[in-house]
Design a protein around this motif. Structure first.
Motif, PDB file in Angstrom:
ATOM      1  N   THR A  60       0.827  -1.203   0.000  1.00 29.80           N
ATOM      2  CA  THR A  60       0.000   0.000   0.000  1.00 29.80           C
ATOM      3  C   THR A  60       0.862   1.253   0.000  1.00 29.80           C
ATOM      4  O   THR A  60       0.581   2.222  -0.716  1.00 29.80           O
ATOM      5  N   ASN A  61       1.928   1.241   0.817  1.00 32.03           N
ATOM      6  CA  ASN A  61       2.834   2.395   0.861  1.00 32.03           C
ATOM      7  C   ASN A  61       3.500   2.634  -0.482  1.00 32.03           C
ATOM      8  O   ASN A  61       3.669   3.774  -0.924  1.00 32.03           O
ATOM      9  N   VAL A  62       3.900   1.531  -1.138  1.00 34.16           N
ATOM     10  CA  VAL A  62       4.560   1.656  -2.442  1.00 34.16           C
ATOM     11  C   VAL A  62       3.619   2.312  -3.451  1.00 34.16           C
ATOM     12  O   VAL A  62       3.999   3.235  -4.177  1.00 34.16           O
ATOM     13  N   PHE A  63       2.383   1.828  -3.506  1.00 34.91           N
ATOM     14  CA  PHE A  63       1.413   2.408  -4.437  1.00 34.91           C
ATOM     15  C   PHE A  63       1.195   3.899  -4.154  1.00 34.91           C
ATOM     16  O   PHE A  63       1.163   4.721  -5.066  1.00 34.91           O
ATOM     17  N   GLN A  64       1.031   4.246  -2.898  1.00 34.70           N
ATOM     18  CA  GLN A  64       0.649   5.616  -2.562  1.00 34.70           C
ATOM     19  C   GLN A  64       1.812   6.596  -2.580  1.00 34.70           C
ATOM     20  O   GLN A  64       1.619   7.785  -2.845  1.00 34.70           O
TER      21      GLN A  64
END
Length: 524
Positions: A60-64
């Protein structure tokens, strides 16, 4: 080295106090260029008495946080004479930067009309700040979006003139001496050769065939361009006594570049690449190298390896002169062998000389560095066949061929892998991939369960055709390869959809719901 520079600026410490050790990181594509958690890990390590600290970004962190390619809108207008020759073109490009300025607008402007020789062109670029996560570089940043727009219009013009789409592009193809819309004059480029190879390809010459019941089939074609970059690189070489060569370079390997760099040094030294031991050093053991990106590594760091190899030959000539008690200028080298020009009995192979290095003044080593302005632009043309289910809007790619000018293909298997991989990523852009943004600017589909990428089950084998038009700016004619193949797919699939259903698509991804909407079967 870019990571080291960014960390030192944030922590406000001297560059000599930071050592960055590269690891095997898989693909890069732009998202791994900037830093994320490194300064925080550094501070926590210091606070804990310099104990190791590991921080992990969840998916999720990577996407955001790691930055998507910029979304946006592009308008294109082209005008031709009665024979189909483009005489003028205009584009307005607006790309989303996210919360901070810095979208790929500059690259989009450079690339949008690059495949064409257009005497009159105007391009307005707008870097638009919006309430979303910042956008960032993603494989040929800005060019796939620009190619989608320009190639859709080019395809429509070919149909208006009743011309074969390749013949239309050949008539208008940029070539050596063409002035790009932003002012750059092309040196020797392979655009025409790529189009000719596409025209002669088995895919283009084959009948399109009959689709299964309930489906329609279409064939599309599009071209794309990436300018490639040069910048700074360093390579260090050291001869081992067993005849092998240690090669240390600072360009992180994200696709096989250690081999392609070593191959260039091996060619100069006249020995097999299997005699090289290439490694990517840390920032204290390797010479400086700029970012692994912009399709520069095989070109620029390879160029540095060539210079290092040439310098090593000079060093080894000196050692031969010592061994043979002759003047250095009387020693020559050819195809892996050192010899005395005045005495044919005096000669040593590279491996034989390596075994005697210790008697001539210690280890033999050399270094080569470059600072290059550009990497020699490259073109690609892709052909795609698709089947569309008129009831569901589902689109299947049934055949795909990617043709690209690689300059000189130093490592052909690597080149083919880059071309096929880029094409697959572009197919994902065209049919599936998108960020769903909520009203507050956050991303809603932050996992691969909801962010759909192509898999091997979705695609046929990607056929690749390498065209070799050597780059005059490199000793072996190398051009950057990695970014060009993601540029044509969106336009090619859009044009194939038009061929299949008779409707133009102006938004990507061209997913089932959007297809059914364009066909009038559902509302937005």
């Amino acid at each position: 080295f870019d990571v080291r520079g960014a960390v030192t600026e944030i922590l406000e410490i001297d560059v000599s106090r930071v050592k960055v050790t590269p690891l095997e990181i898989g693909g890069g594509f732009g998202g791994k260029i900037p830093i994320y958690l490194e300064p925080i890990a550094s501070i926590l390590s210091k606070k804990s008495g310099f104990k190791p600290v590991k921080l992990v970004m969840e998916r999720t962190n990577v996407f955001q946080a790691s930055g998507p390619a910029p979304g946006g809108t592009i308008s294109v207008k082209m005008g031709t004479d009665k024979n189909g020759k483009i005489i003028a073109a205009e584009s307005i490009i607006k790309l989303e930067a996210g919360g901070y300025p810095g979208s790929a607008i500059g690259a989009a402007v450079q690339c949008i009309f690059a495949p064409y020789d257009i005497p009159n062109a105007r391009i307005d670029g707008h870097d638009v700040v919006v309430n979303k996560p910042r956008s960032f570089a993603y494989r040929a940043p800005g060019s796939p979006q620009a190619a989608f727009a320009a190639e859709t219009v080019a395809d429509e013009l070919a149909k208006i003139h009743g011309m074969d789409p390749i013949e239309f592009r050949l008539l208008n193809a940029a070539k050596e001496g063409t002035r790009r819309a932003d002012g750059v004059i092309f040196p020797k480029v392979g655009n025409i050769e790529v189009l000719e190879a596409a025209k002669a390809s088995p895919h283009w010459k084959s009948p399109i065939g009959t689709p299964p019941k309930g489906r329609v089939r279409g064939r599309g074609l599009a071209s794309g361009y990436w300018f490639n970059i040069g910048m700074k690189s360093t390579v260090n070489l050291q001869v081992n006594t067993d005849g092998t060569v240690a090669l240390i370079e600072g360009s992180t390997d994200i696709g096989g570049t250690r081999t392609s760099i070593a191959m260039q040094a091996a060619e100069i030294l006249g020995i097999g690449v299997e005699n090289f031991r290439p490694v990517v050093g840390d920032t204290e053991t390797a010479g400086y190298a700029d970012v692994t990106g912009g399709s520069r590594t095989t070109y620029a760091t390879g160029y540095a390896a060539i210079k290092a190899a040439e310098n090593l030959i000079t060093v080894l000539k000196e050692r031969c002169a010592i061994l043979w008690s002759i003047d250095e200028k009387d020693v020559d080298f050819n195809d892996g062998t050192f010899f005395a020009t005045k005495d044919p009995e005096l000669k040593l192979s590279f491996k034989e000389l390596a075994s005697k290095i210790g008697d001539t003044g210690g280890p033999a080593a050399s270094s080569g560095s470059v600072d290059l302005e550009s990497g020699g632009g490259a073109f690609g043309t892709h052909i795609v066949d698709i089947d569309v289910d008129l009831e569901t809007g589902k689109t299947d790619v049934t055949r795909y061929t990617a043709i690209q000018d690689a300059g000189t293909a130093i490592y052909p298997a690597y080149v083919k892998g880059q071309i096929a991989g880029g094409a697959v990523q572009g197919i994902g852009w065209a049919l599936n991939e998108e960020y769903y943004m909520s009203d507050d600017g956050s991303m809603a589909n932050t996992s691969y369960l909801d962010y759909r990428i192509p898999t091997s089950l979705d695609l046929p084998n990607i056929e690749t055709i390498i065209v070799e038009v050597p780059n005059p700016g490199h000793p072996f004619g190398v051009r950057g390869v990695g970014e060009v193949p993601i540029c044509p797919p969106i336009g090619a699939i859009g044009n194939a959809l038009h061929d299949a259903v008779g409707k133009r698509f102006y938004d990507a991804p061209m997913k089932p719901g959007r297809i059914l909407n364009v066909l009038g079967k559902i509302e937005k």
